[in-house]
Design an enzyme around this catalytic site. Structure first.
Site, mmCIF file in Angstrom:
data_model
loop_
_atom_site.group_PDB
_atom_site.id
_atom_site.type_symbol
_atom_site.label_atom_id
_atom_site.label_comp_id
_atom_site.label_asym_id
_atom_site.label_seq_id
_atom_site.Cartn_x
_atom_site.Cartn_y
_atom_site.Cartn_z
ATOM 1 N N ASP A 158 41.224 60.698 -45.129
ATOM 2 C CA ASP A 158 40.730 60.213 -43.840
ATOM 3 C C ASP A 158 39.865 58.972 -44.016
ATOM 4 O O ASP A 158 39.405 58.393 -43.035
ATOM 5 C CB ASP A 158 39.920 61.309 -43.139
ATOM 6 C CG ASP A 158 40.815 62.247 -42.344
ATOM 7 O OD1 ASP A 158 42.010 61.934 -42.182
ATOM 8 O OD2 ASP A 158 40.317 63.291 -41.889
ATOM 9 N N ASP A 215 49.072 68.632 -39.522
ATOM 10 C CA ASP A 215 47.703 68.660 -40.048
ATOM 11 C C ASP A 215 47.251 70.081 -40.361
ATOM 12 O O ASP A 215 47.865 71.062 -39.926
ATOM 13 C CB ASP A 215 46.768 68.012 -39.009
ATOM 14 C CG ASP A 215 45.616 67.248 -39.648
ATOM 15 O OD1 ASP A 215 45.262 67.572 -40.797
ATOM 16 O OD2 ASP A 215 45.071 66.345 -38.992
ATOM 17 N N LYS A 250 53.187 64.528 -37.538
ATOM 18 C CA LYS A 250 52.075 64.502 -38.486
ATOM 19 C C LYS A 250 51.507 65.915 -38.459
ATOM 20 O O LYS A 250 50.929 66.339 -37.460
ATOM 21 C CB LYS A 250 51.025 63.480 -38.060
ATOM 22 C CG LYS A 250 49.778 63.493 -38.951
ATOM 23 C CD LYS A 250 48.790 62.439 -38.509
ATOM 24 C CE LYS A 250 47.469 62.576 -39.230
ATOM 25 N NZ LYS A 250 46.459 61.665 -38.690
ATOM 26 N N ASP A 286 66.307 71.026 -87.450
ATOM 27 C CA ASP A 286 64.900 71.080 -87.885
ATOM 28 C C ASP A 286 64.142 72.143 -87.103
ATOM 29 O O ASP A 286 63.343 72.900 -87.661
ATOM 30 C CB ASP A 286 64.206 69.729 -87.652
ATOM 31 C CG ASP A 286 64.698 68.656 -88.606
ATOM 32 O OD1 ASP A 286 65.619 68.958 -89.398
ATOM 33 O OD2 ASP A 286 64.179 67.526 -88.544
ATOM 34 N N CYS A 332 49.436 66.420 -43.823
ATOM 35 C CA CYS A 332 48.045 65.975 -43.770
ATOM 36 C C CYS A 332 47.192 67.229 -43.774
ATOM 37 O O CYS A 332 47.590 68.249 -43.218
ATOM 38 C CB CYS A 332 47.844 65.188 -42.465
ATOM 39 S SG CYS A 332 46.136 64.741 -42.096
HETATM 40 C C1 GLA Z 1 42.411 65.163 -39.367
HETATM 41 C C2 GLA Z 1 43.339 64.067 -39.821
HETATM 42 C C3 GLA Z 1 43.049 62.809 -39.029
HETATM 43 C C4 GLA Z 1 43.233 63.088 -37.556
HETATM 44 C C5 GLA Z 1 42.351 64.234 -37.140
HETATM 45 C C6 GLA Z 1 42.621 64.649 -35.713
HETATM 46 O O1 GLA Z 1 41.100 64.900 -39.708
HETATM 47 O O2 GLA Z 1 43.229 63.853 -41.189
HETATM 48 O O3 GLA Z 1 43.887 61.764 -39.450
HETATM 49 O O4 GLA Z 1 44.583 63.397 -37.302
HETATM 50 O O5 GLA Z 1 42.533 65.380 -37.961
HETATM 51 O O6 GLA Z 1 41.812 65.683 -35.298
#
Ligand code: GLA
Length: 726
Positions: free
Chosen positions: A530, A461, A459, A53, A508
């Protein structure tokens, strides 16, 4: 219910007509190569149909007149050139200043059973572009990306628009578009609205994915719901500056161009040079927004996440408890209490490094703060390990404070433009990760910090947007750093992970400022916001879940009243909200009472029991937050044997009477037992009448968790396909 038999994903090609059919588990995407006209036209994207088709289906065209873009909206990759007046996916400037492109088709190459490439070039100029299409196994997500090659010997070609893909939608009388918007501490707010004629753009000009929008859009003809109706979704795996442009023409064509960059962000191709776009992902489902999300979650788990099978640990994070005021002593005190609650990972957040007493100084100087950690971090890491937890550390490698030794020795490493003020946000500047000397420096200290301190988890950031973003040396594409910074970041992450295969990373960016399928290919979980207010978080999580699975959604239980919103929320509700993702704890445990800690420990224990169902199961959004008195989410385990229901009532309204909760994804023929009360129901009762809700405590912020287990097995379960959503 039997899972419908579906053919294997594949690429089918009919050479005579130039038709290419991409078959996913439950959908089909068809294009047709027109060698005479030198273009690739879109034919169909939707429910499955046979190649026989597809070969004969007409390609839509606008009424032909001297004002019309005859093929606007139906080309697979519209370029700027000829009678085309829609949004181009590709726009260039050649060395002589000319722009219009004249495409010709070179070839259609089948690269693998699941991968086809259409190669095009300009008729006379030295530029080729290759359209890649891939049909990953086991799912409904299609992947597309494009590669550009400068095949000449002289002069640079400037790419002005260099999209990954244009995804044309089928004809419908009207379209509704859905996406999330928000800001810091308010990410993921879902909005659906009628798509107007014209161009609707979402994107980021910030150098990172953004809190303000997320790189995906969903469409339906205005008739889809959570568990029914046709839905199309397009996403982009990009972590820098990006743009999705949906276009609806007055003539009735609709589609979306998805790509990195934005207006004014140009890329230079030197002779012999090439550029490959990020992947754009897209899917079609006939079973509503919920199934679209489950299909995406499945794809991310199967094809994107590095370790989808690993249970994400219950983490403790120090940020809301101690802010910058961290020390070996106060972290040890928190770590001991966290271990008592059942935490499996302890994360020391901001404040641990030299000069970091607040947010005005220190970023860039990544050695332990001599006053706060006089013995370095290793004794804390060792004690955390001795307590049976993994050790995690906050880092922000792409940033620097002007008040730091790094900035004093390398002031030119930050994004800046000559004779412009370098704007500081949160007192910090962005390091240019498109420069190899900067990424080598970052990799060097990251390797050392991870190795010296036996770090198991970072973590990672990123706390400000780009400004004055010019690459060095500058040139005609001085703003390329909007695209190239994220590529530098990817290289650092990839190499760090290769060096430390057991290292796990949480992405993050001041909360959810960098959540996208690109970053998820090299991190393990993300911090969505946050804002840790358990009620606000339901909305953030609802938006997050549209594309991303609960198994990557970090969520902490913090103190009450919430430090950001001041809302007072009972412990149980705070836990139930965070248990909808990857549970973490972020409160000041030294101030929690014995009773609170006992309750928390019990809830952590329950979470560990439901963790495989939440983190790896199929998610059903039963009731959206804000649309009624209740919000509810359900998860069904991979094998269909367990279900978890979380229900929240943020505020009481008009008395206590509550409806039953119609569940999804259960086997109608099976019986299920509530693991707490021992009550039993059939799957069909739970799907049709619904789960009679357990009594919720009186007052605002009431919640419940129900665990169901299948108690008899009448045959094959619903499986992960759309049938399970019925
Ligand atoms: C950002 C992150 C928080 C924390 C601060 C630290 O705002 O989202 O969770 O880690 O930085 O300065």
């Amino acid at each position: 219910m039997m899972k419908p038999a579906a053919p294997l994903p594949s690429v089918e090609i009919d050479e005579a007509s130039g038709t290419v059919l991409l078959r996913t588990t439950y959908s089909v995407y068809v294009l047709r190569v027109d060698r005479v006209a030198g273009t690739v036209r879109h034919v169909h994207w939707g429910a499955p149909l046979p190649l026989a088709d597809a070969v004969t289906l007409p390609v839509w065209s606008e009424h032909d007149n001297s004002f019309a873009g005859r093929w606007d909206g139906v080309e697979e990759y519209p370029v700027d050139g000829g009678a085309r007046f829609g949004v181009p996916a590709l726009e260039v400037r050649f060395p002589d200043g000319s722009s219009p492109l004249e495409p010709t088709v070179l070839a259609v190459d089948r690269r693998a059973a699941d991968h086809v490439v259409v190669r095009l070039r300009d008729r006379t100029r030295p530029l080729t572009w290759h359209l890649h299409y891939r049909v990953p196994a086991d799912g409904d997500v299609l992947e597309r990306w494009t590669e550009f090659h400068h095949t000449g010997a002289d002069g640079d070609v400037l790419l002005l628009r260099y999209a990954s893909a244009h995804w044309p939608l089928p004809h419908r009388p009207a379209w509704r578009t859905g996406s999330v918007h928000g800001g810091w501490a308010g990410e993921g707010r879902l909005e659906r609205s009628v798509l107007p004629v014209g161009e609707t753009v979402i994107g980021s000009r910030r150098g990172h994915t953004g809190h303000h929008a997320n790189p995906w859009m969903a469409w339906d003809a205005g008739d889809a719901g959570e568990e029914h109706g046709e839905v199309w979704v397009v996403a982009l795996a990009a972590s820098g500056t990006w743009r999705l442009t949906a276009q609806r023409t007055a003539a009735g064509r609709t589609g979306v161009v998805a790509g990195e960059g934005h207006e004014g962000i140009e890329l230079r191709l030197a002779p012999g040079g090439s550029h490959r776009t990020p992947v754009s992902l897209a899917l079609y489902t006939a079973h509503g927004f919920g199934q679209a999300s489950r299909d995406f979650h499945h794809h991310l788990r199967m094809h994107v996440l590095p370790h989808p099978e690993e249970p994400r640990p219950v983490l403790y994070n120090s940020w809301e408890a101690t802010s910058f005021d961290v020390s070996e002593d106060n972290q040890l005190a928190l770590a001991r209490r966290a271990a008592d609650l059942g935490a499996e990972l302890f994360v020391l957040d901001d404040g641990w490094f030299r000069g970091r007493d607040d947010d005005r100084a220190g970023l860039g100087d990544w050695t332990p703060h001599p006053a706060r950690f006089p013995r370095g971090l290793r004794p804390l890491a060792d004690e955390v390990h001795r307590l049976g937890m993994a050790f995690g550390l906050w880092v922000e490698p792409e940033m620097v404070n002007a008040d730091s030794d790094l900035f004093r020795s390398h002031p030119d490493w930050v994004l800046h433009q000559p004779d412009r003020t370098a704007t500081e946000l949160r007192n910090q500047l962005v390091l240019d990760f498109s420069r190899p000397e900067v990424t080598e420096w970052a990799l060097g200290w990251l390797r050392k910090v991870v190795a010296d301190n036996a770090v198991d988890f970072l973590k990672w950031d990123f706390n400000r947007a780009f400004t004055e973003a010019g690459a060095h040396p500058a040139g005609p594409d001085a703003r390329r750093v909007h695209v190239e910074h994220a590529r530098g970041l990817y290289r650092v992450l990839d190499r760090l992970r290769a060096d430390f295969p057991r290292l796990r990373i949480e992405a993050c960016a001041g909360g959810g400022g960098r959540v996208d399928p690109g970053i998820l290919a090299r991190t393990d979980q993300v911090w969505p916001s946050d804002n840790t207010d358990a009620v606000d978080r339901l909305t953030v999580q609802h938006g997050f879940s549209q594309l991303y699975p609960a198994g990557v959604m970090s969520a902490w239980v913090t103190d009450s009243p919430n430090p950001l919103t001041g809302r007072v929320v009972p412990m149980r509700f705070r836990f139930h909200s965070a248990m909808a993702g990857v549970l973490g704890i972020g409160g000041d445990l030294t101030r929690w009472t014995d009773t609170e800690r006992a309750e928390a420990a019990e809830l952590v224990r329950v979470y560990k029991d439901i963790r495989p169902v939440v983190q790896r199961g199929r998610q059903y959004r039963l009731l959206a937050p804000g649309e009624g008195p209740l919000a509810a989410v359900q998860y069904v385990s991979e094998d269909g044997g367990r279900a978890v229901v979380l229900v929240w009532r943020p505020s009481t309204a008009f008395g206590p009477a509550l409806p039953s909760l119609r569940l999804r994804g259960l086997d109608a023929e099976a019986r299920y037992r509530d693991e707490e009360s021992g009550r039993e129901w059939s799957g069909s009762t739970l799907r049709s009448f619904g789960l009679p809700l357990p009594e919720l405590p009186a007052g605002d912020c009431a919640s419940a968790l129900v665990r169901l287990r299948r108690i008899e097995d009448p045959g094959p379960g619903p499986g992960p396909g759309p049938g399970a959503g019925a």
